[in-house]
Write a protein that holds these residues in place. Structure first.
Motif, PDB file in Angstrom:
ATOM      1  N   PRO A 146      39.563  41.314  54.693  1.00  0.00           N
ATOM      2  CA  PRO A 146      40.397  42.217  53.889  1.00  0.00           C
ATOM      3  C   PRO A 146      40.104  42.067  52.391  1.00  0.00           C
ATOM      4  O   PRO A 146      39.741  40.982  51.929  1.00  0.00           O
ATOM      5  N   LEU A 147      40.285  43.180  51.677  1.00  0.00           N
ATOM      6  CA  LEU A 147      39.992  43.232  50.244  1.00  0.00           C
ATOM      7  C   LEU A 147      41.323  43.407  49.488  1.00  0.00           C
ATOM      8  O   LEU A 147      42.174  44.192  49.915  1.00  0.00           O
ATOM      9  N   ILE A 148      41.482  42.675  48.394  1.00  0.00           N
ATOM     10  CA  ILE A 148      42.727  42.785  47.617  1.00  0.00           C
ATOM     11  C   ILE A 148      42.383  43.008  46.140  1.00  0.00           C
ATOM     12  O   ILE A 148      41.798  42.136  45.501  1.00  0.00           O
ATOM     13  N   GLU A 204      45.722  28.101  57.412  1.00  0.00           N
ATOM     14  CA  GLU A 204      45.647  28.158  55.956  1.00  0.00           C
ATOM     15  C   GLU A 204      44.973  29.457  55.484  1.00  0.00           C
ATOM     16  O   GLU A 204      44.117  30.012  56.179  1.00  0.00           O
ATOM     17  N   ILE A 205      45.441  29.929  54.324  1.00  0.00           N
ATOM     18  CA  ILE A 205      44.909  31.176  53.754  1.00  0.00           C
ATOM     19  C   ILE A 205      43.922  30.805  52.641  1.00  0.00           C
ATOM     20  O   ILE A 205      44.304  30.229  51.623  1.00  0.00           O
ATOM     21  N   LEU A 206      42.669  31.133  52.859  1.00  0.00           N
ATOM     22  CA  LEU A 206      41.637  30.834  51.848  1.00  0.00           C
ATOM     23  C   LEU A 206      41.195  32.140  51.203  1.00  0.00           C
ATOM     24  O   LEU A 206      40.672  33.033  51.878  1.00  0.00           O
ATOM     25  N   ILE A 207      41.390  32.242  49.900  1.00  0.00           N
ATOM     26  CA  ILE A 207      41.010  33.482  49.206  1.00  0.00           C
ATOM     27  C   ILE A 207      39.814  33.234  48.281  1.00  0.00           C
ATOM     28  O   ILE A 207      39.815  32.288  47.478  1.00  0.00           O
ATOM     29  N   LEU A 208      38.811  34.085  48.442  1.00  0.00           N
ATOM     30  CA  LEU A 208      37.644  34.048  47.555  1.00  0.00           C
ATOM     31  C   LEU A 208      37.912  35.099  46.477  1.00  0.00           C
ATOM     32  O   LEU A 208      38.062  36.289  46.787  1.00  0.00           O
ATOM     33  N   ALA A 209      38.025  34.646  45.213  1.00  0.00           N
ATOM     34  CA  ALA A 209      38.470  35.554  44.150  1.00  0.00           C
ATOM     35  C   ALA A 209      37.414  35.743  43.063  1.00  0.00           C
ATOM     36  O   ALA A 209      36.710  34.801  42.705  1.00  0.00           O
ATOM     37  N   PHE A 210      37.365  36.981  42.548  1.00  0.00           N
ATOM     38  CA  PHE A 210      36.396  37.347  41.508  1.00  0.00           C
ATOM     39  C   PHE A 210      37.099  37.867  40.259  1.00  0.00           C
ATOM     40  O   PHE A 210      38.072  38.622  40.365  1.00  0.00           O
ATOM     41  N   GLU A 211      36.569  37.478  39.105  1.00  0.00           N
ATOM     42  CA  GLU A 211      37.096  37.972  37.826  1.00  0.00           C
ATOM     43  C   GLU A 211      35.903  38.252  36.907  1.00  0.00           C
ATOM     44  O   GLU A 211      35.168  37.331  36.538  1.00  0.00           O
ATOM     45  N   THR A 212      35.723  39.537  36.581  1.00  0.00           N
ATOM     46  CA  THR A 212      34.607  39.905  35.678  1.00  0.00           C
ATOM     47  C   THR A 212      35.067  40.978  34.679  1.00  0.00           C
ATOM     48  O   THR A 212      34.296  41.855  34.320  1.00  0.00           O
ATOM     49  N   SER A 213      36.349  40.901  34.248  1.00  0.00           N
ATOM     50  CA  SER A 213      36.851  42.016  33.436  1.00  0.00           C
ATOM     51  C   SER A 213      36.331  42.017  32.006  1.00  0.00           C
ATOM     52  O   SER A 213      36.375  43.027  31.323  1.00  0.00           O
ATOM     53  N   CYS A 214      35.836  40.869  31.535  1.00  0.00           N
ATOM     54  CA  CYS A 214      35.352  40.816  30.149  1.00  0.00           C
ATOM     55  C   CYS A 214      34.054  40.017  30.081  1.00  0.00           C
ATOM     56  O   CYS A 214      33.041  40.458  30.619  1.00  0.00           O
ATOM     57  N   ALA A 253      39.474  38.744  46.938  1.00  0.00           N
ATOM     58  CA  ALA A 253      40.281  39.360  45.871  1.00  0.00           C
ATOM     59  C   ALA A 253      39.425  39.609  44.648  1.00  0.00           C
ATOM     60  O   ALA A 253      38.488  38.858  44.374  1.00  0.00           O
ATOM     61  N   VAL A 254      39.762  40.657  43.922  1.00  0.00           N
ATOM     62  CA  VAL A 254      38.981  40.978  42.727  1.00  0.00           C
ATOM     63  C   VAL A 254      39.850  41.674  41.678  1.00  0.00           C
ATOM     64  O   VAL A 254      40.713  42.485  42.013  1.00  0.00           O
ATOM     65  N   THR A 255      39.607  41.337  40.409  1.00  0.00           N
ATOM     66  CA  THR A 255      40.254  42.056  39.308  1.00  0.00           C
ATOM     67  C   THR A 255      39.667  43.460  39.243  1.00  0.00           C
ATOM     68  O   THR A 255      38.443  43.599  39.151  1.00  0.00           O
ATOM     69  N   TYR A 256      40.531  44.485  39.292  1.00  0.00           N
ATOM     70  CA  TYR A 256      39.974  45.849  39.199  1.00  0.00           C
ATOM     71  C   TYR A 256      40.432  46.573  37.931  1.00  0.00           C
ATOM     72  O   TYR A 256      40.088  47.727  37.706  1.00  0.00           O
ATOM     73  N   GLY A 257      41.168  45.899  37.057  1.00  0.00           N
ATOM     74  CA  GLY A 257      41.565  46.456  35.777  1.00  0.00           C
ATOM     75  C   GLY A 257      42.715  45.659  35.215  1.00  0.00           C
ATOM     76  O   GLY A 257      43.289  44.841  35.934  1.00  0.00           O
ATOM     77  N   PRO A 258      43.058  45.813  33.953  1.00  0.00           N
ATOM     78  CA  PRO A 258      42.282  46.529  32.954  1.00  0.00           C
ATOM     79  C   PRO A 258      41.128  45.661  32.454  1.00  0.00           C
ATOM     80  O   PRO A 258      41.084  44.468  32.741  1.00  0.00           O
ATOM     81  N   GLY A 259      40.229  46.252  31.682  1.00  0.00           N
ATOM     82  CA  GLY A 259      39.093  45.513  31.153  1.00  0.00           C
ATOM     83  C   GLY A 259      37.968  46.461  30.799  1.00  0.00           C
ATOM     84  O   GLY A 259      38.164  47.680  30.729  1.00  0.00           O
ATOM     85  N   LEU A 260      36.790  45.899  30.609  1.00  0.00           N
ATOM     86  CA  LEU A 260      35.610  46.722  30.294  1.00  0.00           C
ATOM     87  C   LEU A 260      35.115  47.345  31.592  1.00  0.00           C
ATOM     88  O   LEU A 260      34.885  46.625  32.574  1.00  0.00           O
ATOM     89  N   VAL A 261      34.947  48.655  31.598  1.00  0.00           N
ATOM     90  CA  VAL A 261      34.666  49.322  32.874  1.00  0.00           C
ATOM     91  C   VAL A 261      33.370  48.819  33.528  1.00  0.00           C
ATOM     92  O   VAL A 261      33.348  48.558  34.736  1.00  0.00           O
TER      93      VAL A 261
END
Ligand code: KG4
Ligand code: ZN
Length: 338
Positions: free
Chosen positions: A109-111, A4-14, A81-89
């Motif tokens: 690995p990083l995505i 199984e593929i387990l992804i730890l994901a981050f979102e901090t664009s706003c 995984a991480v959001t790298y754009g678009p958003g507040l820098v």
């Protein structure tokens, strides 16, 4: 049997510090969101500096909670995984730096994921029967994009806003009528019981691309209406105004979207992004799609607004394609989808 593929994901664009653990793209093991909305409400909108500082303060805790709720440790994770754009820098940078540090320390690995791709993929979480190709309307606080989803991770942007995003128009109009921030949900609520035909606001067309949007004229028309009423000493019916504004936005979004679906020969349509949480917009799109015999998909309300589960979902397809990012991954505030 495949692992199984387990992804730890981050979102901090706003203004949301969000971390999720997603299994095989479709199963959400945890989905933690620390919302900063209350902090920003005082200022009538998101204050970028406050957003970055709060992300730094919360990201460790939210990550621990996400791993804990999923019942896993970093050792069980397949990729980060991480959001790298678009958003507040500044806001993006917190998520990107944190994810890079974790990936480096763990050797995972990083995505890097595009925020709009995340919103589109939110539809895959709950709709196992949704498969590309389809047309997707992404309407949020920062974006209004009409996108052809050609395949998983393969997009063509056929229309976009020339000025304000749909959510931005909701937020600005809400502020003008004193409803506060965030404006979308406030207008949605205020419009309940209002007459959408009470005030006629303009439906702007962009002459050189029939799929592009423009909402700044509508916003100005609403502001002019409010000023005009004030000058004449007339009372404004907030419910009618909210319902009429909402209808003007929805009419344009439906018209352009359906034109795209038919002109380009698709039979499936989806909505995504914060504004896709709007109750009247959801009902109108569902009605129109049924009339037109187009299959209609929308994420549940929770997956319309910003979250990290959608980022983990999008990252699953990138993982399968072997699209990994290097440690030089940077926050790109104006990142284009294609
Ligand atoms: O997708 P999102 O959480 O963040 C961005 O990527 O921008 O979208 C936030 C936007 C805000 O402008 C907010 O007012 C709007 O989505 N929104 C809504 C509703 N809920 C959130 N707009 C209209 N009706 C809603 N119910
Ligand atoms: Zn968003």
């Amino acid at each position: 049997m495949n692992k199984e593929i387990l992804i730890l994901a981050f979102e901090t664009s706003c203004d949301e510090t969000a971390v999720a653990v997603v299994k095989d793209g479709r199963e959400i093991l945890s989905d933690i969101i620390y919302s900063q909305i209350k902090l920003h409400t005082e200022y009538g909108g998101v204050v970028p500096e406050i957003a970055s500082r709060k992300h730094i303060e919360k990201i460790n805790l939210v990550t621990e909670q996400a791993l804990g709720k999923a019942g896993v440790t970093l050792n069980d994770i397949t990729a980060i995984a991480v959001t790298y754009g678009p958003g507040l820098v500044g806001a993006l940078l917190i998520g990107v730096s944190f994810a890079k540090a974790l990936a480096f320390a763990s050797g995972l690995p990083l995505i890097g994921i595009h925020h709009i791709e995340g919103h589109i993929c939110a539809n895959f979480i709950e709709h196992k029967d949704l498969r590309p190709p389809f047309v997707c309307l992404v309407v949020s606080g920062g974006h209004s994009h009409l996108v052809v989803v050609k395949d998983y991770g393969e997009y063509e942007v056929i229309g976009r806003t020339r000025d304000d995003a749909a959510g931005e128009a909701f937020d600005k109009v809400a502020r003008a009528i004193g409803l506060g921030y965030p404006g979308g949900p406030m207008i949605d609520k205020a419009a309940q019981g209002g007459n959408p035909e009470a005030i006629h606001f303009p439906r702007a067309q962009v002459t050189d691309n029939e799929y592009d949007f423009s909402f700044s004229g509508l916003k100005s028309a609403v502001l002019n209406y409010i000023n005009g009423a004030k000058m004449k000493g007339e009372e404004i019916n907030i419910a009618d105004l909210a319902a009429s504004f909402q209808k003007a936005v929805t009419d344009v979004l439906i018209e352009h979207s359906m034109k795209a679906v038919f002109n380009l020969g698709y039979d499936t349509f989806a909505i995504a992004g914060g504004v896709a949480a709007n109750s009247s917009l959801r009902a109108e799109f569902a009605k129109k799609c049924t009339e037109m015999k187009v299959k209609f998909f929308s994420p549940s309300l929770h997956y319309c607004t910003d979250n990290a589960a959608m980022i983990g979902q999008a990252a699953f397809y990138e993982y399968q394609k072997g699209n990994f990012s290097g440690y030089d991954l940077n926050a790109v505030p104006g990142l284009k989808l294609v």
